[in-house]
Design a protein around this motif. Structure first.
Motif, PDB file in Angstrom:
ATOM      1  N   VAL A 185      98.078 -44.625  48.875  1.00  0.00           N
ATOM      2  CA  VAL A 185      98.722 -43.753  47.887  1.00  0.00           C
ATOM      3  C   VAL A 185      97.693 -42.794  47.300  1.00  0.00           C
ATOM      4  O   VAL A 185      97.922 -41.592  47.193  1.00  0.00           O
ATOM      5  N   LEU A 186      96.536 -43.334  46.927  1.00  0.00           N
ATOM      6  CA  LEU A 186      95.490 -42.519  46.300  1.00  0.00           C
ATOM      7  C   LEU A 186      94.930 -41.473  47.256  1.00  0.00           C
ATOM      8  O   LEU A 186      94.574 -40.366  46.833  1.00  0.00           O
ATOM      9  N   THR A 187      94.831 -41.813  48.537  1.00  0.00           N
ATOM     10  CA  THR A 187      94.250 -40.893  49.517  1.00  0.00           C
ATOM     11  C   THR A 187      95.313 -40.062  50.233  1.00  0.00           C
ATOM     12  O   THR A 187      94.975 -39.248  51.101  1.00  0.00           O
ATOM     13  N   MET A 188      96.576 -40.261  49.867  1.00  0.00           N
ATOM     14  CA  MET A 188      97.702 -39.517  50.462  1.00  0.00           C
ATOM     15  C   MET A 188      97.720 -39.655  51.975  1.00  0.00           C
ATOM     16  O   MET A 188      97.892 -38.679  52.710  1.00  0.00           O
ATOM     17  N   THR A 189      97.550 -40.894  52.446  1.00  0.00           N
ATOM     18  CA  THR A 189      97.588 -41.200  53.881  1.00  0.00           C
ATOM     19  C   THR A 189      98.625 -42.291  54.158  1.00  0.00           C
ATOM     20  O   THR A 189      98.487 -43.049  55.110  1.00  0.00           O
ATOM     21  N   SER A 190      99.645 -42.370  53.322  1.00  0.00           N
ATOM     22  CA  SER A 190     100.582 -43.487  53.340  1.00  0.00           C
ATOM     23  C   SER A 190     101.707 -43.351  54.352  1.00  0.00           C
ATOM     24  O   SER A 190     102.464 -44.296  54.569  1.00  0.00           O
ATOM     25  N   GLY A 191     101.847 -42.162  54.968  1.00  0.00           N
ATOM     26  CA  GLY A 191     103.002 -41.927  55.821  1.00  0.00           C
ATOM     27  C   GLY A 191     104.136 -41.255  55.075  1.00  0.00           C
ATOM     28  O   GLY A 191     105.140 -40.863  55.676  1.00  0.00           O
ATOM     29  N   LEU A 192     103.978 -41.130  53.753  1.00  0.00           N
ATOM     30  CA  LEU A 192     104.966 -40.390  52.972  1.00  0.00           C
ATOM     31  C   LEU A 192     104.718 -38.897  53.143  1.00  0.00           C
ATOM     32  O   LEU A 192     103.575 -38.445  53.117  1.00  0.00           O
ATOM     33  N   THR A 193     105.783 -38.166  53.340  1.00  0.00           N
ATOM     34  CA  THR A 193     105.673 -36.715  53.510  1.00  0.00           C
ATOM     35  C   THR A 193     106.512 -36.032  52.438  1.00  0.00           C
ATOM     36  O   THR A 193     107.577 -36.530  52.068  1.00  0.00           O
ATOM     37  N   PRO A 194     106.033 -34.908  51.913  1.00  0.00           N
ATOM     38  CA  PRO A 194     106.765 -34.208  50.857  1.00  0.00           C
ATOM     39  C   PRO A 194     107.981 -33.485  51.410  1.00  0.00           C
ATOM     40  O   PRO A 194     108.214 -33.453  52.624  1.00  0.00           O
ATOM     41  N   GLY A 195     108.750 -32.878  50.509  1.00  0.00           N
ATOM     42  CA  GLY A 195     109.871 -32.055  50.936  1.00  0.00           C
ATOM     43  C   GLY A 195     109.358 -30.805  51.612  1.00  0.00           C
ATOM     44  O   GLY A 195     108.158 -30.556  51.694  1.00  0.00           O
ATOM     45  N   SER A 196     110.269 -29.993  52.113  1.00  0.00           N
ATOM     46  CA  SER A 196     109.878 -28.756  52.769  1.00  0.00           C
ATOM     47  C   SER A 196     109.210 -27.829  51.767  1.00  0.00           C
ATOM     48  O   SER A 196     109.379 -27.962  50.560  1.00  0.00           O
ATOM     49  N   GLU A 197     108.424 -26.879  52.270  1.00  0.00           N
ATOM     50  CA  GLU A 197     107.737 -25.931  51.395  1.00  0.00           C
ATOM     51  C   GLU A 197     108.732 -25.167  50.536  1.00  0.00           C
ATOM     52  O   GLU A 197     108.486 -24.913  49.363  1.00  0.00           O
ATOM     53  N   GLU A 198     109.885 -24.841  51.119  1.00  0.00           N
ATOM     54  CA  GLU A 198     110.894 -24.107  50.362  1.00  0.00           C
ATOM     55  C   GLU A 198     111.417 -24.937  49.198  1.00  0.00           C
ATOM     56  O   GLU A 198     111.574 -24.458  48.074  1.00  0.00           O
ATOM     57  N   GLU A 199     111.674 -26.223  49.450  1.00  0.00           N
ATOM     58  CA  GLU A 199     112.166 -27.100  48.394  1.00  0.00           C
ATOM     59  C   GLU A 199     111.127 -27.250  47.297  1.00  0.00           C
ATOM     60  O   GLU A 199     111.443 -27.246  46.111  1.00  0.00           O
ATOM     61  N   GLU A 200     109.861 -27.411  47.681  1.00  0.00           N
ATOM     62  CA  GLU A 200     108.798 -27.582  46.702  1.00  0.00           C
ATOM     63  C   GLU A 200     108.665 -26.338  45.833  1.00  0.00           C
ATOM     64  O   GLU A 200     108.473 -26.423  44.624  1.00  0.00           O
ATOM     65  N   GLU A 201     108.755 -25.147  46.450  1.00  0.00           N
ATOM     66  CA  GLU A 201     108.609 -23.916  45.695  1.00  0.00           C
ATOM     67  C   GLU A 201     109.759 -23.741  44.715  1.00  0.00           C
ATOM     68  O   GLU A 201     109.574 -23.307  43.582  1.00  0.00           O
ATOM     69  N   GLU A 202     110.978 -24.106  45.136  1.00  0.00           N
ATOM     70  CA  GLU A 202     112.137 -23.956  44.274  1.00  0.00           C
ATOM     71  C   GLU A 202     112.033 -24.848  43.045  1.00  0.00           C
ATOM     72  O   GLU A 202     112.484 -24.502  41.964  1.00  0.00           O
ATOM     73  N   GLU A 203     111.378 -26.005  43.195  1.00  0.00           N
ATOM     74  CA  GLU A 203     111.315 -26.971  42.111  1.00  0.00           C
ATOM     75  C   GLU A 203     110.024 -26.890  41.315  1.00  0.00           C
ATOM     76  O   GLU A 203     109.813 -27.639  40.372  1.00  0.00           O
ATOM     77  N   LEU A 204     109.140 -25.966  41.684  1.00  0.00           N
ATOM     78  CA  LEU A 204     107.813 -25.917  41.090  1.00  0.00           C
ATOM     79  C   LEU A 204     107.858 -25.750  39.579  1.00  0.00           C
ATOM     80  O   LEU A 204     107.059 -26.324  38.855  1.00  0.00           O
TER      81      LEU A 204
END
Length: 276
Positions: free
Chosen positions: A146-165
């Protein structure tokens, strides 16, 4: 667009960093300890080195709120545009992750959690995982991942992230935090930046019984760093009114610089006084 604004911001940050390295900090010496419990001390040539003028020229950008550059534990240069000053507090955005990670480090030191514990170990109640997608696999993720962001979790699409920023987290409970992004086994072990997941806040609460701000108060962390209540604020979200751990911290540059110096001093706030 949001993407172009981000690119311009990053370019300015990198330019400031490059100028400071080339013009203000020309040598690499052993770390000189600063007493972080006390206010910063100005260096003899405070704001009189030639890099100061170059950096100040960038302050006309509406994006920048201020800067501070340290050398040998003292301030050699800082500057703020007309709309700002050294006591103003501004969103630290993802630097909040660094502060939250430090708090996790303190939890580890206090033996409240271990790096090799899984999310299943930490969130060990059946109701924690109700309606969580890929729950079985997510429960195997260890804290270090979790701390190193290597967990296999992936964020939403760039468009979704920008809309919610511009929206503070819509995650109202633990289940929504655990459902942020998707789990992909084939990218586990690969760094994938998670911009908006506030899971560290939930880990701090579950293992310490405190929200992040309460934890800071309980163990005197900011006090030992000479950070006063007027130096920061911390936005909360959700049913538990947790302080954001991905972003949400507002702080002034002088207070934020304490974290960088603490890192250089390997967790010591002063000679012989180790905070973490």
């Amino acid at each position: 667009t949001v993407a172009s604004r981000r690119a311009k911001t990053m370019l300015l940050v990198l330019l400031v960093a490059a100028i400071s390295c080339l013009l203000l900090v020309p040598r690499v010496d052993a770390v000189v300890f600063a007493n972080l419990t006390e206010p910063w001390v100005d260096a003899p040539l405070y704001n009189r080195k030639k890099g100061k003028c170059a950096i100040d020229a960038l302050m006309r950008s509406r994006i920048l709120r201020g800067y501070i550059i340290l050398q040998d534990g003292k301030i050699v240069a800082e500057g703020y545009p007309e709309r700002s000053n050294k006591n103003g507090i501004f969103p630290a955005w993802s630097v909040t992750k660094s502060w939250s990670s430090m708090l996790i480090g303190k939890l580890i030191e206090l033996e409240m959690v271990r790096l090799n514990e899984t999310l299943g170990d930490i969130f060990d109640q059946e109701e924690d995982w109700v309606n969580v997608t890929n729950a079985t696999m997510k429960q195997t993720i260890i804290l270090e991942e979790v701390l190193t962001m290597t967990s296999g979790l992936t964020p939403g699409s760039e468009e979704e992230e920008e809309e919610e920023l511009d929206e503070f987290p819509d995650e109202q409970n633990l289940q929504e935090i655990l459902n942020y992004g998707t789990y992909e086994e084939d990218v586990r072990g690969t760094f994938l930046y998670m911009p908006k997941q506030h899971i560290l806040a939930s880990i701090i609460l579950r293992r310490s019984g405190f929200t992040s701000r309460q934890f800071v108060h309980e163990y005197g962390i900011f006090t030992k760093l000479g950070i006063e209540e007027s130096d920061y604020t911390w936005e909360t979200f959700g049913d538990d009114k947790l302080e954001g751990s991905a972003y949400g911290l507002w702080i002034n540059p002088r207070a934020m610089a304490k974290l960088g110096q603490l890192y250089l001093q390997k967790g010591f706030v002063a000679e012989g006084d180790q905070l973490i």
